[in-house]
Design an enzyme around this catalytic site. Structure first.
Site, PDB file in Angstrom:
ATOM      1  CG  PHE A 279      -9.244  28.548 -37.580  1.00  0.00           C
ATOM      2  CD1 PHE A 279     -10.362  29.173 -38.087  1.00  0.00           C
ATOM      3  CD2 PHE A 279      -9.000  28.847 -36.139  1.00  0.00           C
ATOM      4  CE1 PHE A 279     -11.379  29.565 -37.522  1.00  0.00           C
ATOM      5  CE2 PHE A 279     -10.102  29.492 -35.378  1.00  0.00           C
ATOM      6  CZ  PHE A 279     -11.017  29.891 -36.056  1.00  0.00           C
TER       7      PHE A 279
ATOM      8  N   GLY B  64      -5.340  26.243 -57.239  1.00  0.00           N
ATOM      9  CA  GLY B  64      -5.162  25.231 -58.544  1.00  0.00           C
ATOM     10  C   GLY B  64      -3.767  25.628 -58.862  1.00  0.00           C
TER      11      GLY B  64
ATOM     12  CB  SER C 161      -8.877  25.920 -59.838  1.00  0.00           C
ATOM     13  OG  SER C 161      -9.032  27.202 -59.118  1.00  0.00           O
TER      14      SER C 161
ATOM     15  CG  HIS D 185     -12.502  27.933 -61.015  1.00  0.00           C
ATOM     16  ND1 HIS D 185     -11.636  27.203 -61.611  1.00  0.00           N
ATOM     17  CD2 HIS D 185     -12.358  29.267 -61.194  1.00  0.00           C
ATOM     18  CE1 HIS D 185     -10.581  28.056 -62.156  1.00  0.00           C
ATOM     19  NE2 HIS D 185     -10.960  29.191 -62.141  1.00  0.00           N
TER      20      HIS D 185
ATOM     21  CG  HIS E  45       6.370  22.603 -43.536  1.00  0.00           C
ATOM     22  ND1 HIS E  45       6.658  24.112 -43.624  1.00  0.00           N
ATOM     23  CD2 HIS E  45       5.125  22.552 -43.045  1.00  0.00           C
ATOM     24  CE1 HIS E  45       5.469  24.730 -42.742  1.00  0.00           C
ATOM     25  NE2 HIS E  45       4.720  23.666 -42.435  1.00  0.00           N
TER      26      HIS E  45
ATOM     27  CG  ASN F 136       2.865  25.794 -45.273  1.00  0.00           C
ATOM     28  OD1 ASN F 136       1.636  25.491 -45.444  1.00  0.00           O
ATOM     29  ND2 ASN F 136       2.620  26.901 -44.029  1.00  0.00           N
TER      30      ASN F 136
HETATM   31  C1  PLP Z   1      -6.228  26.135 -66.522  1.00  0.00           C
HETATM   32  C2  PLP Z   1      -5.905  26.932 -65.218  1.00  0.00           C
HETATM   33  N1  PLP Z   1      -4.820  26.118 -64.458  1.00  0.00           N
HETATM   34  C3  PLP Z   1      -4.686  26.807 -63.099  1.00  0.00           C
HETATM   35  C4  PLP Z   1      -5.346  27.721 -62.764  1.00  0.00           C
HETATM   36  C5  PLP Z   1      -5.166  28.191 -61.344  1.00  0.00           C
HETATM   37  O1  PLP Z   1      -6.015  28.027 -60.325  1.00  0.00           O
HETATM   38  P1  PLP Z   1      -6.245  29.189 -59.204  1.00  0.00           P
HETATM   39  O2  PLP Z   1      -6.570  30.178 -59.363  1.00  0.00           O
HETATM   40  O3  PLP Z   1      -6.924  28.364 -58.042  1.00  0.00           O
HETATM   41  O4  PLP Z   1      -4.764  29.228 -58.691  1.00  0.00           O
HETATM   42  C6  PLP Z   1      -6.402  28.333 -63.453  1.00  0.00           C
HETATM   43  C7  PLP Z   1      -7.444  29.381 -62.889  1.00  0.00           C
HETATM   44  O5  PLP Z   1      -8.281  29.642 -63.374  1.00  0.00           O
HETATM   45  C8  PLP Z   1      -6.851  27.714 -64.813  1.00  0.00           C
HETATM   46  O6  PLP Z   1      -7.654  28.416 -65.287  1.00  0.00           O
END
Ligand code: PLP
Length: 389
Positions: free
Chosen positions: A27, A55, A182, A187, A214, A246
């Site tokens: 996993f 993201g 992301s 998305h 880490h 992490n």
């Molecule tokens: C421009 C932007 N950056 C970063 C992120 C963060 O992504 P995550 O939701 O995967 O943490 C988002 C989330 O929608 C975003 O719109």
């Protein structure tokens, strides 16, 4: 709901891929994640991909990596140019690493940073630009890349909202020294949670790999430029070289990502068909400011800003959308200057911020999905037309 903000994009392939991982009993991050990183980087024509668990983590690790470069690392107190509209975790890593943010207004039509203000944003302390392409629509990435090169700035692309968009035949998320993505639900592709950093720079890629897990050396090849190996394998197995995190992804997420990536071109094509209909129905109606495409949008969603010149009543519009069972929400995270968290930031603004506030106060978005939304978009048009008469 008649018209949801987001819709699932998985089929049986993603479920079967997860079942294969479950059957394997492995996993934690392994072969599936590594294969997804290679395939994702290849799709974008980039050399290195580093997958993380969101993201937001991609942004965090990307910013962190620039503080540990051998040459010209970022330092606390350095300044970074950012657009006034984005998601909170575009900005938080910059604050956490002690950078000063200089907010630049957006254009009311593209919703992306107004690059005419870049010169004004530049000071002797400026070290980086963070570019954000809002909701599928490429920012002026070419202009910002050239500006960054001309002034020796790092260029980070937070491309979490615009996977598969293009500018001048080049994909968004490939202009930066570091580019983040992301894979959150809703998305362009979804791995449940997940994110990726793309870079062509080997040192940055290795810094991100170590930072992700880490701050250790275990995920680096023996010939990495980051450190000299010692003779003892016993020590090397648990050797820490950076103050890392992490934020590893799961093997399940890697496996799902591989299946989703295969479907990305068709999903983007459908999103764009929906966009064409949306544009046909709304363009030229001066009551509504819709997003003007810069290059080729990958149409995350459809934004509407009620024309301030007509003294609009947004609450009435929201009530009508609710009545019609149409989901809507704030554009990305709205104007970041409106948020309480800013009291924890070191920042200033470049000239007047006007359009980002207008988008915050008079704007909203409705969803786009990777399937046909003709009935939904047509109904949206009817509802908005009636509510804004
Ligand atoms: C421009 C932007 N950056 C970063 C992120 C963060 O992504 P995550 O939701 O995967 O943490 C988002 C989330 O929608 C975003 O719109």
């Amino acid at each position: 709901m008649f018209y949801e903000l987001a819709a699932p994009s998985w089929g049986t392939e993603e479920i079967e891929a997860m079942q294969r991982v479950i059957a394997s009993g492995r996993f934690t991050m392994g072969e599936q994640v590594a294969a997804f990183e290679r395939e994702f980087a290849a799709y974008f024509g980039m050399k290195h991909g580093v997958m993380v668990n969101s993201g937001s983590s991609a942004n965090l690790v990307a910013v962190a990596s620039l503080f540990y470069k051998k040459d010209r690392p970022l330092e606390r107190g350095d300044e970074v140019i950012v657009p006034a509209i984005s998601w909170a975790t575009t900005y938080h890593p910059l604050q956490q690493y002690g950078l000063k943010l200089r907010f630049v207004d957006v254009e009311l039509d593209t919703l992306n940073i107004d690059v005419a203000k870049l010169e004004q944003a530049l000071t002797p302390k400026t070290r980086a630009i963070v570019a954000v392409s809002i909701l599928g629509n490429p920012a002026a990435l070419d202009v910002m890349r050239a500006f960054a090169d001309a002034h020796g700035l790092y260029f980070i692309e937070d491309n979490c909202e615009s996977m598969d968009a293009e500018l001048n035949g080049k994909k968004a998320g490939t202009f930066g020294d570091l580019n983040t993505f992301s894979f959150f639900f809703s998305h362009h592709i979804s791995t449940m949670e997940g994110g990726m950093i793309l870079t062509d720079d080997l040192e940055l890629a290795h810094l991100c790999r170590s930072m992700r897990a880490h701050g250790w050396t275990r995920d680096l090849p023996p010939d990495t430029p980051l450190y000299e190996r010692r003779s003892s394998d016993h020590f090397e197995a648990y050797r820490f070289i950076l103050p890392g995190y992490n934020v590893r992804p799961l093997e399940l997420e890697g496996a799902v990502g591989r299946e989703q990536l295969k479907k990305l071109p068709a999903m983007t094509a459908q999103r764009r068909k929906n966009l064409v209909l949306f544009q046909e129905l709304f363009a030229g109606d001066e009551r509504f400011i819709i997003q003007r495409e810069n290059g080729v949008s990958s149409a995350f969603s459809f934004t509407v800003i009620l024309n301030p010149a007509r003294n609009p009543d947004r609450e009435k519009v929201f009530a009508a959308l609710k009545g019609a069972d149409i989901g809507f929400r704030i554009i990305t995270g709205g104007c970041f200057l409106r948020h309480d968290v800013l009291k924890h930031y070191d920042y200033d603004t470049v000239g007047a911020i006007e359009n980002a506030y207008l988008a915050h106060d008079l704007g909203f978005f409705v969803g786009n999905h990777p399937h046909d939304l003709t009935p939904q978009i047509t109904r949206l048009r009817e509802v908005l037309d009636r509510a804004c008469r």
